[in-house]
Design a protein around this motif. Structure first.
Motif, PDB file in Angstrom:
ATOM      1  N   GLN A 100     -36.132 -20.345 -62.423  1.00 19.75           N
ATOM      2  CA  GLN A 100     -37.527 -20.779 -62.443  1.00 19.75           C
ATOM      3  C   GLN A 100     -37.562 -22.265 -62.111  1.00 19.75           C
ATOM      4  O   GLN A 100     -37.938 -22.654 -61.032  1.00 19.75           O
ATOM      5  N   ARG A 128     -22.419 -11.745 -69.952  1.00 24.29           N
ATOM      6  CA  ARG A 128     -23.221 -12.457 -70.948  1.00 24.29           C
ATOM      7  C   ARG A 128     -22.356 -13.388 -71.803  1.00 24.29           C
ATOM      8  O   ARG A 128     -22.763 -14.501 -72.111  1.00 24.29           O
ATOM      9  N   CYS A 138     -35.668 -21.148 -69.211  1.00 29.32           N
ATOM     10  CA  CYS A 138     -36.818 -20.583 -68.496  1.00 29.32           C
ATOM     11  C   CYS A 138     -36.794 -19.066 -68.386  1.00 29.32           C
ATOM     12  O   CYS A 138     -37.836 -18.429 -68.489  1.00 29.32           O
ATOM     13  N   THR A 139     -35.630 -18.498 -68.104  1.00 28.39           N
ATOM     14  CA  THR A 139     -35.620 -17.118 -67.591  1.00 28.39           C
ATOM     15  C   THR A 139     -35.373 -16.050 -68.634  1.00 28.39           C
ATOM     16  O   THR A 139     -35.576 -14.866 -68.353  1.00 28.39           O
ATOM     17  N   ASP A 142     -32.305 -12.577 -68.155  1.00 25.64           N
ATOM     18  CA  ASP A 142     -32.325 -11.233 -67.572  1.00 25.64           C
ATOM     19  C   ASP A 142     -31.969 -11.262 -66.077  1.00 25.64           C
ATOM     20  O   ASP A 142     -31.012 -10.614 -65.635  1.00 25.64           O
TER      21      ASP A 142
ATOM     22  N   ALA B 639     -41.974 -11.024 -59.299  1.00 24.31           N
ATOM     23  CA  ALA B 639     -40.692 -11.448 -59.889  1.00 24.31           C
ATOM     24  C   ALA B 639     -40.892 -12.673 -60.772  1.00 24.31           C
ATOM     25  O   ALA B 639     -40.266 -12.798 -61.827  1.00 24.31           O
ATOM     26  N   TYR B 640     -41.761 -13.577 -60.343  1.00 20.33           N
ATOM     27  CA  TYR B 640     -41.978 -14.770 -61.162  1.00 20.33           C
ATOM     28  C   TYR B 640     -42.907 -14.490 -62.336  1.00 20.33           C
ATOM     29  O   TYR B 640     -42.846 -15.174 -63.357  1.00 20.33           O
ATOM     30  N   GLU B 642     -42.712 -11.581 -63.972  1.00 25.33           N
ATOM     31  CA  GLU B 642     -41.732 -11.015 -64.914  1.00 25.33           C
ATOM     32  C   GLU B 642     -40.943 -12.143 -65.584  1.00 25.33           C
ATOM     33  O   GLU B 642     -40.670 -12.103 -66.785  1.00 25.33           O
ATOM     34  N   GLY B 643     -40.574 -13.127 -64.767  1.00 23.66           N
ATOM     35  CA  GLY B 643     -39.809 -14.251 -65.304  1.00 23.66           C
ATOM     36  C   GLY B 643     -40.565 -14.986 -66.394  1.00 23.66           C
ATOM     37  O   GLY B 643     -39.983 -15.386 -67.408  1.00 23.66           O
ATOM     38  N   GLN B 644     -41.879 -15.148 -66.212  1.00 25.60           N
ATOM     39  CA  GLN B 644     -42.686 -15.793 -67.253  1.00 25.60           C
ATOM     40  C   GLN B 644     -42.715 -14.927 -68.510  1.00 25.60           C
ATOM     41  O   GLN B 644     -42.618 -15.443 -69.629  1.00 25.60           O
ATOM     42  N   GLN B 646     -40.427 -12.793 -69.486  1.00 23.31           N
ATOM     43  CA  GLN B 646     -39.100 -12.773 -70.111  1.00 23.31           C
ATOM     44  C   GLN B 646     -38.795 -14.107 -70.784  1.00 23.31           C
ATOM     45  O   GLN B 646     -38.292 -14.157 -71.912  1.00 23.31           O
ATOM     46  N   GLY B 647     -39.093 -15.192 -70.080  1.00 25.28           N
ATOM     47  CA  GLY B 647     -38.788 -16.509 -70.631  1.00 25.28           C
ATOM     48  C   GLY B 647     -39.571 -16.796 -71.896  1.00 25.28           C
ATOM     49  O   GLY B 647     -39.038 -17.316 -72.877  1.00 25.28           O
ATOM     50  N   VAL B 650     -38.186 -14.765 -74.821  1.00 23.37           N
ATOM     51  CA  VAL B 650     -36.917 -15.260 -75.365  1.00 23.37           C
ATOM     52  C   VAL B 650     -37.120 -16.578 -76.122  1.00 23.37           C
ATOM     53  O   VAL B 650     -36.486 -16.807 -77.159  1.00 23.37           O
ATOM     54  N   GLN B 651     -38.006 -17.417 -75.663  1.00 20.76           N
ATOM     55  CA  GLN B 651     -38.316 -18.603 -76.466  1.00 20.76           C
ATOM     56  C   GLN B 651     -38.876 -18.192 -77.826  1.00 20.76           C
ATOM     57  O   GLN B 651     -38.550 -18.789 -78.857  1.00 20.76           O
ATOM     58  N   MET B 687     -31.341  -7.081 -71.838  1.00 23.06           N
ATOM     59  CA  MET B 687     -32.322  -7.286 -70.789  1.00 23.06           C
ATOM     60  C   MET B 687     -33.712  -7.291 -71.443  1.00 23.06           C
ATOM     61  O   MET B 687     -33.920  -6.652 -72.476  1.00 23.06           O
ATOM     62  N   ILE B 688     -34.627  -8.022 -70.862  1.00 21.77           N
ATOM     63  CA  ILE B 688     -36.000  -8.058 -71.383  1.00 21.77           C
ATOM     64  C   ILE B 688     -36.861  -7.260 -70.411  1.00 21.77           C
ATOM     65  O   ILE B 688     -37.125  -7.703 -69.291  1.00 21.77           O
ATOM     66  N   ASP B 689     -37.263  -6.061 -70.838  1.00 17.98           N
ATOM     67  CA  ASP B 689     -38.046  -5.203 -69.935  1.00 17.98           C
ATOM     68  C   ASP B 689     -39.489  -5.682 -69.877  1.00 17.98           C
ATOM     69  O   ASP B 689     -40.029  -6.169 -70.876  1.00 17.98           O
TER      70      ASP B 689
END
Ligand code: FES
Ligand code: FES
Lengths: 159, 748
Positions: A100, A128, A138-139, A142, B639-640, B642-644, B646-647, B650-651, B687-689
């Motif tokens: 990102q 991992r 950021c990501t 995954d 894709a971006y 999804e990235g938001q 997932q990120g 996880v935060q 993985m974060i679905d």
């Protein structure tokens, strides 16, 4: 303070520099040699943004002294492409949107390349754990893990 | 801004695909230049001296020895800055960048030096003598609210605060409607519980960095990593007492921000050092400085009361929220209070928020500021009630879900929204029915974020060979240049590769608000589309001129101007490139631009589902499976998006399980590094679905909603609910670190 003269090899090319005794390899790369692709996220070995390869071993450049590069070979992100061709890992990182902001990306790429050189067919878990020393905020990791596993598969096929 | 009523019917060619980002090659090869990657001839290194005390009056600062050291070119203290800054909030920013009368937290800047090297600067810092008078301190929000607590400021509370409260209480906020007492009277079950969350840091991997050059003519240039270089310009100009137009700020690539780079820390200091030294000055924070003196979000203490009928209907909701936001007013408790019950359609609801100061660093925005803690409290309480009444937690949420037409707990009435869709999707997902093993638990939670629009400028220029450049003013923090190029290409009907988007410096465009509030894809996207439409109109005009027909007899379709209507005549279509090639002869260069205060940012909702496993021996929690369901309006680059998702998830996991600011009795931060402040690493996670839902935002021509922030709102509660089920005990204090979980299990 007298400086130390260091002769080394960086990304396959001979290099020389003068540095202070307390200066890290990361400082030398970034501030003396203009190789700013290696990043400083912490300076204490906790984030992996400064990952480089020293004589074939993955290290944190922030924990290595510049003077320690004497007579050794250093590999950085800047040496990952050959000419115009991206390394499969670099390509897969782009295709999978595995970055990102991209500040962690050089470190991940250098570390992942070191992984695939040792373990061409890593499991997700191996990837991992190998990359657990590289922080990405950021990501959520995954897409990074997917990119690494996909690059590994492609590189195995090419062999 | 005109709305496009055909939003839903539109078929996209480029929007919704996944092209490579334009800054990608630079970022995988190490060429991209971030904040610390720039240098200038004759550059000095600037460093900051920080208070080791949490609360102290600064009696004097003697800089003479440092100033006379060889290699030192400037030393600055607060005395170098204007004595008076009119705007109170900006005065606080200055005081945070360089302490005035008092040091208000461990790490507060008190002086700075610029020297020929880092080593010289470090030595010089040691020669600065500061005489402190130590004062009593307070770092806990509830303690700070006691009337006898040590006070940071005097007489700064606003008029909403009742008399007799601690001087540390800065403001009171209240939201809601209905009559909660009547609502509680109708409940079959009322749950009342207190919750706490600890302060977390945004944890961007790139420390703050900048390079300032102040000319003797009073003009200055600044390079820095920021979420908003226009904000940096305006803030620095105000703090330094200079005109905005004389300061040009260029945004570097930015290595993460999450809200933490929506203000300034080093920039005014670097400018002042450069001004005094007459040379460029570069400043880069170390990680410990980042933890001690920037960022963190508020810690919170929240009481919730919710009444529920047997069928799961919420009859009333009340929450009292207390947030400490560090040493200055402005914790995001207002937004916490507004968002706490926002996902639900409630007849009787009330929230009260208290903004409190403590001896901690000034909080900065962190992704959906204020909302995750509020959601943690409310979503935990709903989960507990659902359990007690033997109800399905997703059904309970569906029963109460806000819908189009719902009057939100914070006032407005919602237009089309996607909460219900995320809940239904979650119910139907295989994750929801997957079996669980021993010591495992599943949690769900919902989350909401407002999303913002704001001031935005885009300039779209057509080059003579028919390629297109889009200039925008919002730093690209996660792929937004790609999204802008996609929207411009979509609108113009040309390939994505023909468009290049750049982030212009502050000299090139008008005011642009900060990259925050999940506003960029929405607002800059909207402005990009409008700029492209303006360019299309101009190109149609040029074609009309060439064909010698009326302007309104030309339309733009599939990337070309075409004659249309009965009297247009027969002319072969003219492509963008063909029109561009002859632009000189038809009136000169062609461009489109848009300047707008974008309104209509659609709110975004999400539902998160997580499975955890608890180790009853060690108190460790493992995340086994995670699925995000969120409404994106329209995912421009999935894709971006999804990235938001997932990120953010996880935060939130980090916030729920590990991350916290730990202060000692001495008021000092005890874990100012990534070793002890542990953010999630790859081996902690599965993985974060993600499931992207698309309920178009009526306020955007393509239906886009902001997606960046909502994703951090549900995970705190989702994880806490999952761990509570796995451990068989309700967890009400985040993070659920192993010691805290073991203690809770032990107390069962
Ligand atoms: S900078 Fe070397 S590990 Fe973080
Ligand atoms: S992409 Fe931003 S830290 Fe990894």
């Amino acid at each position: 303070m007298s400086r130390i003269h260091v002769t080394t090899t960086i990304n396959g090319e001979a290099a020389e520099f003068l540095c202070d005794a307390g200066e890290t390899l990361l400082d030398v790369l970034r501030d003396r040699l203009g190789l700013t692709g290696s990043k400083e996220g912490c300076g204490t070995g906790d984030c992996g943004a400064c990952s480089v390869v020293l004589d074939g071993r993955l290290v944190c450049a922030c924990l290595v002294l510049g003077a320690e590069a004497e007579g050794r070979t250093v590999g950085t992100i800047e040496g990952m492409t050959t000419g115009e061709a991206l390394h499969p890992l670099q390509r897969k990182f782009l295709e999978h949107a595995a970055l990102q902001c991209g500040i962690c990306t050089p470190g991940f790429l250098v570390a992942a390349k070191a992984l695939l050189e040792r373990t061409p067919d890593p499991t997700e878990e191996e990837a991992r754990y190998w990359l657990a020393g590289n922080l990405c905020r950021c990501t959520g990791y995954d897409k990074i893990i997917r990119a690494v596993l996909d690059a590994a598969a492609e590189m195995r096929e090419a062999h | 801004m005109a709305l496009d009523s055909k939003t839903e019917a539109r078929k996209f060619k480029i929007v919704g695909t996944r092209p490579l980002r334009p800054d990608g090659i630079d970022k995988v090869t190490g060429r991209a230049r971030f904040g610390a990657d720039m240098s200038a001839p004759g550059m000095l290194v600037g460093l900051i001296l920080r208070s080791p005390h949490p609360h102290a009056r600064i009696r004097s600062i003697d800089t003479t020895r440092a100033e006379s050291m060889e290699g030192v070119h400037a030393v600055v203290t607060r005395a170098d800055f204007p004595a008076f800054v009119e705007d109170e909030a900006l005065a606080d920013v200055l005081d945070n960048c360089m302490a005035g009368e008092k040091a208000l937290y461990d790490g507060h800047a008190v002086a700075a030096v610029a020297a020929t090297s880092g080593a010289v600067a470090r030595a010089a810092l040691k020669l600065i003598e500061v005489e402190y008078e130590l004062l009593a301190h307070v770092t806990d929000v509830d303690e700070a609210m006691r009337p006898d607590a040590p006070a940071l400021h005097e007489d700064r509370a606003d008029e909403t605060v009742p008399a007799g409260m601690s001087d540390n209480v800065m403001a009171r906020h209240e939201f809601g409607h209905g009559d909660i007492d009547a609502g509680f009277a109708k409940a079959d079950r009322v749950l009342e519980r207190g919750y706490r969350t600890e302060a977390t840091h945004q944890g961007y991997i790139e420390p703050h960095a900048c390079l300032a050059t102040f000319g003797s003519d009073g003009q200055a240039d600044l390079w820095c990593c920021t979420q908003g270089h226009y904000m940096v310009r305006n803030t620095c100009a105000a703090i330094l007492g200079m005109e905005q137009g004389r300061l040009r700020v260029t945004a570097s690539e930015i290595g993460g921000g999450f809200g933490g780079k929506t203000t300034v820390f080093l920039e005014p200091v670097a400018l002042m050092l450069s001004k005094k030294a007459g040379r460029p000055v570069k400043m880069v924070m170390g990680r410990a400085e980042v933890f001690r003196a920037t960022g963190p979000t508020a810690s919170s203490s929240i009481d919730v009361r919710i009444g529920m009928a047997k069928d799961g209907r919420i009859t009333a909701g009340f929450a009292e929220l207390r947030y400490q936001g560090g040493a200055y007013p402005g914790s995001p408790v207002d937004m916490g209070s507004m968002s706490a019950f926002a996902p639900y359609d409630l007849e009787h609801v009330k929230t009260v928020g208290w903004d409190v100061v403590t001896n901690r660093p000034k909080q900065a925005a962190y992704r959906a500021p204020g909302a995750p803690m509020a959601a943690f409290a409310v979503e935990s309480a709903i989960d507990e009630l659902a359990r007690e009444l033997g109800l399905d937690p997703l059904e309970v949420r569906l029963k109460n879900a806000a819908r189009e037409g719902t009057r939100a707990s914070y006032g407005p009435t919602f237009p089309a929204i996607g909460l219900e869709a995320t809940l239904r999707k979650a119910k139907d997902h295989p994750h929801w029915s997957a079996p669980l093993g021993p010591n495992q638990g599943r949690g769900v939670a919902c989350g909401f974020w407002f999303n913002f629009g704001g001031d935005t400028c885009v300039s779209l220029n057509i080059t003579p060979d028919g390629t297109v450049t889009v200039s925008e003013g919002n730093p690209d923090i996660g792929g937004s240049r790609a999204s802008m190029s996609m929207m411009a290409a979509e609108e113009l009907g040309i390939p994505y590769e023909k468009v290049r988007t750049i982030i212009a410096d502050t000299g090139a465009l008008g005011q642009n608000d900060v990259t925050d509030g999940s506003r960029v894809t929405f607002a800059v996207g909207l402005a990009t589309i409008e700029a492209a439409r303006a360019a299309k109109r101009e190109m149609c005009k040029r074609a009309a001129r060439i064909w010698e027909i009326e302007e309104d007899a030309v339309v733009w379709e599939d990337g070309a101007a075409r004659p249309a209507g009965p009297n247009a005549g027969k002319h072969p279509p003219m492509s963008l490139a063909e029109i561009a090639a002859v632009a000189t002869n038809t009136g000169g260069p062609i461009a489109g631009h848009c300047e707008v205060n974008a309104e209509g940012a659609g709110v975004s909702f999400a539902t998160h589902m997580v499975d955890t496993e608890v180790d009853p021996e060690t108190g460790a929690v493992k995340i086994l499976r995670y699925t995000v369901f969120q409404d994106a309006g329209k995912a421009v680059h999935p894709a971006y998006v999804e990235g938001q998702f997932q990120g953010g998830a996880v935060q939130g996991i980090g916030w729920a399980l590990n991350e916290e600011y730990i202060y000692g009795e001495d008021g000092r931060l005890q874990n100012a590094g990534f070793l002890d402040y542990r953010i999630p690493v790859a081996s902690d996670l599965p993985m974060i679905d993600t499931v992207i839902l698309e309920i178009p935002n009526p306020g955007h021509p393509y239906g886009v909603r902001g997606v960046g922030e909502t994703s951090i709102v549900p995970p705190l509660a989702a994880v806490a609910n999952a761990v509570s089920h796995a451990a068989g005990v309700r967890l009400t204090h985040l993070p659920i670190s192993p010691p805290r979980l073991l203690a809770a299990i032990g107390a069962k």
